[in-house]
Design an enzyme around this catalytic site. Structure first.
Site, PDB file in Angstrom:
ATOM      1  N   ARG A  94       0.619  -1.377  -0.141  1.00 27.30           N
ATOM      2  CA  ARG A  94      -0.181   0.051   0.467  1.00 27.30           C
ATOM      3  C   ARG A  94       0.531   1.176  -0.109  1.00 27.30           C
ATOM      4  O   ARG A  94       2.143   1.117   0.717  1.00 27.30           O
ATOM      5  CB  ARG A  94      -0.471   0.127   0.845  1.00 27.30           C
ATOM      6  CG  ARG A  94      -1.666  -1.118   1.149  1.00 27.30           C
ATOM      7  CD  ARG A  94      -2.959  -1.626   0.461  1.00 27.30           C
ATOM      8  NE  ARG A  94      -3.462  -0.538   0.143  1.00 27.30           N
ATOM      9  CZ  ARG A  94      -4.498  -0.813  -0.676  1.00 27.30           C
ATOM     10  NH1 ARG A  94      -4.141  -2.009  -2.006  1.00 27.30           N
ATOM     11  NH2 ARG A  94      -5.201   0.468  -0.625  1.00 27.30           N
ATOM     12  N   LEU A  96       1.183   5.235   1.285  1.00 26.97           N
ATOM     13  CA  LEU A  96       1.296   5.690   2.602  1.00 26.97           C
ATOM     14  C   LEU A  96       0.650   7.058   2.789  1.00 26.97           C
ATOM     15  O   LEU A  96       1.563   7.257   1.529  1.00 26.97           O
ATOM     16  CB  LEU A  96       2.642   5.394   3.452  1.00 26.97           C
ATOM     17  CG  LEU A  96       2.911   4.072   4.405  1.00 26.97           C
ATOM     18  CD1 LEU A  96       4.069   3.920   4.641  1.00 26.97           C
ATOM     19  CD2 LEU A  96       1.328   3.584   4.909  1.00 26.97           C
ATOM     20  N   ASN A 110      12.301   0.591   3.700  1.00 24.35           N
ATOM     21  CA  ASN A 110      12.023   0.102   3.016  1.00 24.35           C
ATOM     22  C   ASN A 110      12.602  -0.720   2.110  1.00 24.35           C
ATOM     23  O   ASN A 110      14.071  -0.087   2.104  1.00 24.35           O
ATOM     24  CB  ASN A 110      10.622   0.441   1.907  1.00 24.35           C
ATOM     25  CG  ASN A 110      10.028  -0.292   0.562  1.00 24.35           C
ATOM     26  OD1 ASN A 110       9.219  -1.020   0.940  1.00 24.35           O
ATOM     27  ND2 ASN A 110      10.460   0.352  -0.413  1.00 24.35           N
ATOM     28  N   HIS A 112      13.469  -2.206  -1.418  1.00 20.44           N
ATOM     29  CA  HIS A 112      12.606  -2.166  -3.145  1.00 20.44           C
ATOM     30  C   HIS A 112      14.052  -2.861  -3.539  1.00 20.44           C
ATOM     31  O   HIS A 112      14.714  -3.166  -3.571  1.00 20.44           O
ATOM     32  CB  HIS A 112      12.736  -0.958  -3.387  1.00 20.44           C
ATOM     33  CG  HIS A 112      12.036  -1.432  -4.897  1.00 20.44           C
ATOM     34  ND1 HIS A 112      11.516  -0.975  -5.503  1.00 20.44           N
ATOM     35  CD2 HIS A 112      12.379  -0.923  -6.478  1.00 20.44           C
ATOM     36  CE1 HIS A 112      10.460  -0.882  -6.911  1.00 20.44           C
ATOM     37  NE2 HIS A 112      12.069  -1.176  -6.999  1.00 20.44           N
ATOM     38  N   ASP A 148       9.152   5.120  -4.143  1.00 18.98           N
ATOM     39  CA  ASP A 148      10.405   4.929  -4.516  1.00 18.98           C
ATOM     40  C   ASP A 148      11.302   5.410  -4.182  1.00 18.98           C
ATOM     41  O   ASP A 148      12.310   5.451  -5.214  1.00 18.98           O
ATOM     42  CB  ASP A 148      10.393   3.465  -5.573  1.00 18.98           C
ATOM     43  CG  ASP A 148       9.378   2.497  -4.965  1.00 18.98           C
ATOM     44  OD1 ASP A 148       9.828   1.720  -3.649  1.00 18.98           O
ATOM     45  OD2 ASP A 148       8.665   1.692  -5.835  1.00 18.98           O
TER      46      ASP A 148
END
Ligand code: GRF
Length: 207
Positions: A94, A96, A110, A112, A148
């Site tokens: 999801r 944010l 995160n 990736h 990202d």
């Protein structure tokens, strides 16, 4: 020994990165402990992994909220209740809201599966494979409102060889992720990561 820093891991699916963090956190010298795993999907396999490890889990569905921020506020409340200091996204599917992201300044990371800023978005391994690049890899970064994006903390490169398939690249990618993510979390918990003007410096241990 000093107390371990509490982290939460947010997932939506398989949770192999979560498993790598669970395994690392079982090591006595790892500086973080997982206090909570949140999934927006009730059938995420990662929830089983957490339960197996005796970690508290919550399912907070993204469905049925009038606003995206309502979902994020529920997650934020759960994170505060669990007293976590850092939030790690691990296959959390999801986007944010800026509101949520701003609650966790330089405390929300995160992973990736590309060497950002190349190949943002979904299917990043496939994007790289289809583009014919010879090197790809994974990136751990702080989360910012743009998808990202955000200051890059660490990257791990993998080669794409002539006889590779998408499957074999993905396998190697996951191995790289499972090595890199716990290491970065340990740096975060050890306060070895500085962000100045959106650039990251890692304080290496000198001994
Ligand atoms: C990983 O490739 C991660 O980089 C991306 O989503 C995937 C999650 O895999 N954000 P898993 O659920 O940790 O197995």
């Amino acid at each position: 020994m000093t107390e371990k820093r509490k982290i939460a891991v947010l997932i939506s699916g398989n949770g192999s990165n979560l498993q790598a963090i669970i395994d690392a956190a079982n090591q006595p010298d790892f500086l973080a402990q997982i206090a909570l795993v949140i999934s927006n999907e009730a059938d995420a396999h990662g929830l089983e992994r957490a339960k197996q490890a005796g970690i508290a889990t919550e399912v907070i569905s993204h469905i049925g909220h009038a606003l995206r921020e309502d979902f994020d506020r529920k997650m934020h409340a759960a994170l505060l209740a669990a007293n976590v200091e850092f939030v790690c996204l691990a296959g959390f599917m999801r986007l944010l809201t800026p509101w949520f992201i701003n609650q966790w300044p330089n405390k929300l990371i995160n992973i990736h599966p590309s060497l950002l800023p190349a190949f943002k978005g979904t299917h990043a391994i496939e994007q790289a494979f289809d583009a014919g690049v010879k090197v790809t890899g994974c990136t751990v970064h702080f989360v910012r409102p743009q998808m990202d994006a955000g200051p890059i903390i660490a990257q791990s490169a993998i080669d794409i060889l002539d006889d590779d398939t998408l499957h074999s690249v993905a396998e190697r990618m996951h191995e790289a992720e499972h090595a890199l993510y716990p290491e970065v979390i340990n740096w975060l918990a050890g306060e070895r990561i500085d962000v100045t003007n959106e650039r990251v410096t890692i304080h290496r241990l000198t001994h």
